[in-house]
Write a protein that holds these residues in place. Sequence first.
Motif, mmCIF file in Angstrom:
data_model
loop_
_atom_site.group_PDB
_atom_site.id
_atom_site.type_symbol
_atom_site.label_atom_id
_atom_site.label_comp_id
_atom_site.label_asym_id
_atom_site.label_seq_id
_atom_site.Cartn_x
_atom_site.Cartn_y
_atom_site.Cartn_z
ATOM 1 N N THR A 1 0.833 -1.209 0.000
ATOM 2 C CA THR A 1 0.000 0.000 0.000
ATOM 3 C C THR A 1 0.861 1.251 0.000
ATOM 4 O OG1 THR A 1 -1.753 -1.167 1.190
ATOM 5 C CG2 THR A 1 -1.821 1.234 1.232
ATOM 6 N N LEU A 2 1.979 1.212 0.739
ATOM 7 C CA LEU A 2 2.882 2.363 0.755
ATOM 8 C C LEU A 2 3.496 2.616 -0.614
ATOM 9 C CD1 LEU A 2 4.725 1.769 4.166
ATOM 10 C CD2 LEU A 2 3.074 3.578 3.639
ATOM 11 N N VAL A 3 3.880 1.537 -1.290
ATOM 12 C CA VAL A 3 4.432 1.672 -2.641
ATOM 13 C C VAL A 3 3.370 2.224 -3.592
ATOM 14 C CG1 VAL A 3 5.317 0.403 -4.634
ATOM 15 C CG2 VAL A 3 6.168 -0.127 -2.347
ATOM 16 N N THR A 4 2.142 1.692 -3.498
ATOM 17 C CA THR A 4 1.049 2.156 -4.357
ATOM 18 C C THR A 4 0.736 3.625 -4.089
ATOM 19 O OG1 THR A 4 0.099 -0.076 -4.338
ATOM 20 C CG2 THR A 4 -1.314 1.721 -5.081
ATOM 21 N N ALA A 5 0.786 4.012 -2.816
ATOM 22 C CA ALA A 5 0.527 5.410 -2.463
ATOM 23 C C ALA A 5 1.593 6.328 -3.042
ATOM 24 C CB ALA A 5 0.456 5.557 -0.945
ATOM 25 N N ASP A 6 2.840 5.851 -3.065
ATOM 26 C CA ASP A 6 3.908 6.647 -3.662
ATOM 27 C C ASP A 6 3.666 6.849 -5.152
ATOM 28 O OD1 ASP A 6 6.632 7.885 -3.572
ATOM 29 O OD2 ASP A 6 7.115 6.206 -4.898
ATOM 30 N N LEU A 7 3.230 5.783 -5.835
ATOM 31 C CA LEU A 7 2.895 5.886 -7.255
ATOM 32 C C LEU A 7 1.709 6.830 -7.469
ATOM 33 C CD1 LEU A 7 3.211 2.152 -8.385
ATOM 34 C CD2 LEU A 7 4.761 4.030 -8.955
ATOM 35 N N ALA A 8 0.737 6.759 -6.560
ATOM 36 C CA ALA A 8 -0.442 7.616 -6.664
ATOM 37 C C ALA A 8 -0.052 9.081 -6.552
ATOM 38 C CB ALA A 8 -1.449 7.248 -5.582
ATOM 39 N N ARG A 9 0.840 9.386 -5.619
ATOM 40 C CA ARG A 9 1.283 10.769 -5.431
ATOM 41 C C ARG A 9 1.991 11.284 -6.690
ATOM 42 N NH1 ARG A 9 4.083 9.820 -1.453
ATOM 43 N NH2 ARG A 9 2.615 10.283 0.239
ATOM 44 N N LYS A 10 2.829 10.433 -7.271
ATOM 45 C CA LYS A 10 3.547 10.826 -8.487
ATOM 46 C C LYS A 10 2.584 11.008 -9.654
ATOM 47 C CE LYS A 10 7.825 8.452 -7.184
ATOM 48 N NZ LYS A 10 8.697 7.264 -7.424
ATOM 49 N N ALA A 11 1.602 10.107 -9.769
ATOM 50 C CA ALA A 11 0.640 10.189 -10.873
ATOM 51 C C ALA A 11 -0.156 11.485 -10.808
ATOM 52 C CB ALA A 11 -0.299 8.981 -10.833
ATOM 53 N N ILE A 12 -0.598 11.860 -9.620
ATOM 54 C CA ILE A 12 -1.359 13.100 -9.458
ATOM 55 C C ILE A 12 -0.503 14.310 -9.812
ATOM 56 C CG2 ILE A 12 -2.488 14.606 -7.776
ATOM 57 C CD1 ILE A 12 -3.433 12.080 -6.327
ATOM 58 N N ALA A 13 0.755 14.311 -9.348
ATOM 59 C CA ALA A 13 1.655 15.430 -9.629
ATOM 60 C C ALA A 13 1.904 15.564 -11.132
ATOM 61 C CB ALA A 13 2.977 15.236 -8.889
ATOM 62 N N GLN A 14 2.068 14.432 -11.811
ATOM 63 C CA GLN A 14 2.320 14.465 -13.251
ATOM 64 C C GLN A 14 1.115 14.999 -14.024
ATOM 65 O OE1 GLN A 14 5.199 10.507 -12.970
ATOM 66 N NE2 GLN A 14 3.488 10.507 -14.400
ATOM 67 N N VAL A 15 -0.074 14.544 -13.648
ATOM 68 C CA VAL A 15 -1.276 15.015 -14.332
ATOM 69 C C VAL A 15 -1.492 16.500 -14.064
ATOM 70 C CG1 VAL A 15 -3.798 14.855 -14.376
ATOM 71 C CG2 VAL A 15 -2.421 12.781 -14.433
ATOM 72 N N GLN A 16 -1.283 16.927 -12.826
ATOM 73 C CA GLN A 16 -1.462 18.342 -12.502
ATOM 74 C C GLN A 16 -0.481 19.213 -13.280
ATOM 75 O OE1 GLN A 16 -1.117 18.362 -8.193
ATOM 76 N NE2 GLN A 16 -3.350 18.267 -7.950
#
Length: 295
Positions: free
Chosen positions: A183-198
């Motif tokens: 879950t921690l790894v997935t959350a890290d990917l989620a944070r990066k994905a949001i930053a990239q889209v923004q």
Amino acid sequence: MLYLFLQLMNMISLFFIFLIFSFVQPAIQRRLVESRRISAIRNLEQQRGSRVILLIHRQESISLLGIPISRFINIEDSEQILRAIRLTPSNVPIDLILHTPGGLVLATEQIARALLRHSAKVTVFVPHYAMSGGTMLAMAADEIVMDENAVLGPVDPQLGNVAAASILTVLEAKPPEKIDDQTLVTADLARKAIAQVQQFVRALLEDAIPQQKVDPANIDKIIDRLTTGQVTHDYPIAVEEATDMGLPVTVGLPLEIYSLMDLYPQPMAGRPTVQYIPMPYQNRPSLPVGQGRSD
């Protein structure tokens, strides 16, 4: 006996003729529809002095088996659209007709960047819906023209079937020592994905500032509304909300767009779920229940 034999041969001949017609007729029908589509596209291009590109995704069914397949923006779409843009002189406007649930971020960003680089005006037409990646493509345009009932959608990234923003809520609800490594790894990917889209959405919107398509004061509001998972990914953003956000939306599609969309119907399997007489009606006074017209 000879008579019966001749009758049998006639029946066999008719059967084979029917079989051949069954195989040939759909091909002829497809050719006729394709010819009508090309003619309609050319007529619209001549009227508007533009290059018309359609990106239309319907739910289709595998022949015979009837298994539904949902279409979405993919690499093949980006290759075809990029080729169409390359074939368009820099001084010729582009009209992109969108009907899509979205798709791959990579393919969407490639198309959006190509639209941004095109020097002449880019207009996106939305007859029904342009969700997720479709909304991102719309933001790459100089003008978004929508039917009054059409909708856009959030562009927040999804990891599998879960919104990236929802994954991050786990970090807020639990201390790190109580969260498993996956879950921690997935959350890290989620944070990066949001930053990239923004970052990409900001680039789209800031490109619009010199042409006064988007008020700079609205950029942060648009990014926050569309990318942070405040609503579900399939949340419909109506014309009024899109306008209130500050997107360059115009209401009212040319009738030719609707006629063109009629040439890309949803494939039918069995009984239609919606049926009506496809013609406009004049306003006529209603009668009380139980009474008919004498005319």
